[in-house]
Enzyme design. Structure first.
Site, PDB file in Angstrom:
ATOM      1  N   CYS A 170      14.539 -32.010  -7.729  1.00  0.00           N
ATOM      2  CA  CYS A 170      13.484 -32.943  -8.142  1.00  0.00           C
ATOM      3  C   CYS A 170      12.106 -32.342  -7.891  1.00  0.00           C
ATOM      4  O   CYS A 170      11.843 -31.822  -6.797  1.00  0.00           O
ATOM      5  CB  CYS A 170      13.626 -34.255  -7.376  1.00  0.00           C
ATOM      6  N   ASP A 184      30.721 -56.112   9.093  1.00  0.00           N
ATOM      7  CA  ASP A 184      29.784 -55.161   8.471  1.00  0.00           C
ATOM      8  C   ASP A 184      28.361 -55.643   8.737  1.00  0.00           C
ATOM      9  O   ASP A 184      27.700 -56.192   7.854  1.00  0.00           O
ATOM     10  CB  ASP A 184      30.063 -55.063   6.962  1.00  0.00           C
ATOM     11  N   CYS A 227      13.669 -38.525  -0.123  1.00  0.00           N
ATOM     12  CA  CYS A 227      14.728 -37.572   0.219  1.00  0.00           C
ATOM     13  C   CYS A 227      14.251 -36.595   1.284  1.00  0.00           C
ATOM     14  O   CYS A 227      13.081 -36.206   1.300  1.00  0.00           O
ATOM     15  CB  CYS A 227      15.173 -36.788  -1.014  1.00  0.00           C
ATOM     16  N   CYS A 266      26.233 -48.987   9.003  1.00  0.00           N
ATOM     17  CA  CYS A 266      25.260 -48.057   8.433  1.00  0.00           C
ATOM     18  C   CYS A 266      24.476 -47.348   9.538  1.00  0.00           C
ATOM     19  O   CYS A 266      23.490 -46.665   9.250  1.00  0.00           O
ATOM     20  CB  CYS A 266      24.308 -48.789   7.490  1.00  0.00           C
ATOM     21  N   GLU A 294      28.637 -65.685   7.026  1.00  0.00           N
ATOM     22  CA  GLU A 294      27.386 -65.014   6.651  1.00  0.00           C
ATOM     23  C   GLU A 294      26.218 -65.933   6.996  1.00  0.00           C
ATOM     24  O   GLU A 294      26.324 -67.150   6.868  1.00  0.00           O
ATOM     25  CB  GLU A 294      27.405 -64.680   5.159  1.00  0.00           C
TER      26      GLU A 294
END
Length: 413
Positions: free
Chosen positions: A62, A340, A71, A366, A292
């Site tokens: 890129c 999660d 990035c 994550c 949730e």
């Protein structure tokens, strides 16, 4: 003052780290073994020149790389990059004294990211739409993005037109763009209420481009067709700007791993269930209770279940699991469970889960650091960690997902 340093290793955020007599120096966009001239730039250093490049350095795909903050690793060969990212999970487990088989990184490819959060503001030449610069609040206008779904990239000029309608009225705001099966779903955040004239102009742009939906701060401005996402057999209409996994193929692979592990469970729980990425896949084999805290996501999950034939029963419960985790007596109802949580992890819930007798648990995360903490709690409670699989759905970044599978032996009477 310019200094000459040699990069020893990469830190957890992806910066090259050089050890000097004055302490560690952090130099973004460098690789282990490289010698660079660097100068201070805030709390980090900026590489002015690469004096000795790593053999693993490649040409970034890129033209915006290093100017755009999206990035960190476009300059690194694929194999060492993937090994480093897997190592983030390995190191987090080791820091907690956890030994477990860690699989190879399951990688995504270029152009697979279906959801991006752009930022926008009014500039001298019109609206600026793009990403923030590295470690900066400055906004960089993006013209291309190799990690993002081409349907979003090709829409950037029209999205900029939409941003121009809104940018002249407000401070900087966010634009969340998601590829759905029925078209782009655009959610504007922190822009304030649109006056009627601008609302009409924005709606016209949506219709011209056949986008599925436009919302502003949760209010639907126009929805020519409901945006649809598939979770297993189910079709879900996600809430405006609601959380979704970034890469569909990685989401599906994680769901497949979870479902395979939970196996022949009859009654399972999905904690921090979101809009149903795991619950609705699990419901093909077992009854599921989905918990949730966000009402719109839970409503989308419930509607997806009710509109899909052939699923086992799914029940839903709105509950803040940080403030009110499920207690051991409530967990007695389940023989399998997946959780999660957000990056903060699920420490309070893990402490109660450790006391429960649920046979099979899948932990999705994550954040390797909080995952390792939660796994340590579960292992201390008698669970055995059977495997950990790292997943890469944020290509060229330091973010890594992981799925950890646990079992608890059945107590024999």
């Amino acid at each position: 003052m310019t200094i000459k340093v040699t990069i020893d290793h990469l830190g957890a955020q992806g910066d090259g780290i050089a050890n000097t007599q004055q302490g560690q120096v952090f130099v973004p966009f460098t690789l282990p073994g490289e010698t660079v001239n660097a100068q201070p730039a805030g709390k980090k250093h900026e590489a002015l020149a690469i004096l000795q490049a790593s053999a693993e350095r490649v040409e970034p795909p890129c033209r915006h790389f290093t100017a755009c903050g999206g990035c960190q690793f476009e300059h690194w060969q694929a194999e060492p990059y993937r090994a480093w990212k897997r190592g983030l999970v390995v190191d987090a487990l080791k820091a907690r004294g956890i030994e477990a088989p860690v699989g190879d990184l399951v990688a995504c490819g270029p152009g697979e990211r279906r959801r991006v959060q752009l930022s926008a503001k009014h500039g001298d030449g019109g609206a600026v739409l793009g990403f923030h610069g590295p470690y900066s609040y400055s906004l960089f206008q993006v013209e291309e993005c190799p990690v993002t779904d081409p349907r979003i990239v090709s829409a950037l000029p029209q999205l900029r037109r939409l941003a121009a309608v809104i940018a002249g009225l407000s401070k900087p705001f966010h634009m969340i763009v998601t590829v759905t099966e029925t078209g782009l779903d655009i959610a504007i955040r922190k822009s304030g209420k649109l006056p009627e004239a601008e609302r009409k102009r924005a709606a016209e742009i949506v219709l011209e481009n056949r986008w599925a939906r436009l919302s502003v701060d949760g209010e639907i401005v126009l929805e020519p067709v409901k945006p649809q996402i598939r979770f297993g057999k189910a079709t879900v209409v996600p809430p405006p700007g609601g959380f979704l996994q970034a890469v569909p193929a990685i989401e599906a692979a994680m769901a497949d791993e979870v479902v395979a592990h939970l196996g022949k469970a009859k009654q399972a729980a999905d904690l921090f269930a979101g809009a149903g990425a795991f619950a609705l896949c699990m419901a093909g084999n077992m009854q599921v209770h989905a918990v949730e805290g966000e009402a719109p996501a839970l409503a989308a999950l419930d509607a997806g279940f009710r509109s899909t034939a052939g699923l086992k029963k799914v029940t839903v419960e709105r509950r803040d699991l940080f403030q009110r985790p499920l207690l051991p007596r409530e967990l007695l109802a389940f023989d399998a469970l997946v959780f999660d949580p957000p990056r903060a992890g699920a420490e309070a819930q893990a402490r109660h889960l450790a006391k429960a007798g649920i046979r099979k648990v899948a932990a999705v995360s994550c954040n390797p650091v909080t995952l390792a903490r939660d796994l340590e709690i579960l292992i201390a409670g008698g669970y055995r960690l059977t495997s950990v699989t790292p997943y890469d759905q944020f290509l060229f970044t330091a973010h890594v997902e992981a799925v950890a599978l646990l079992e608890k032996p059945v107590k024999r009477r």
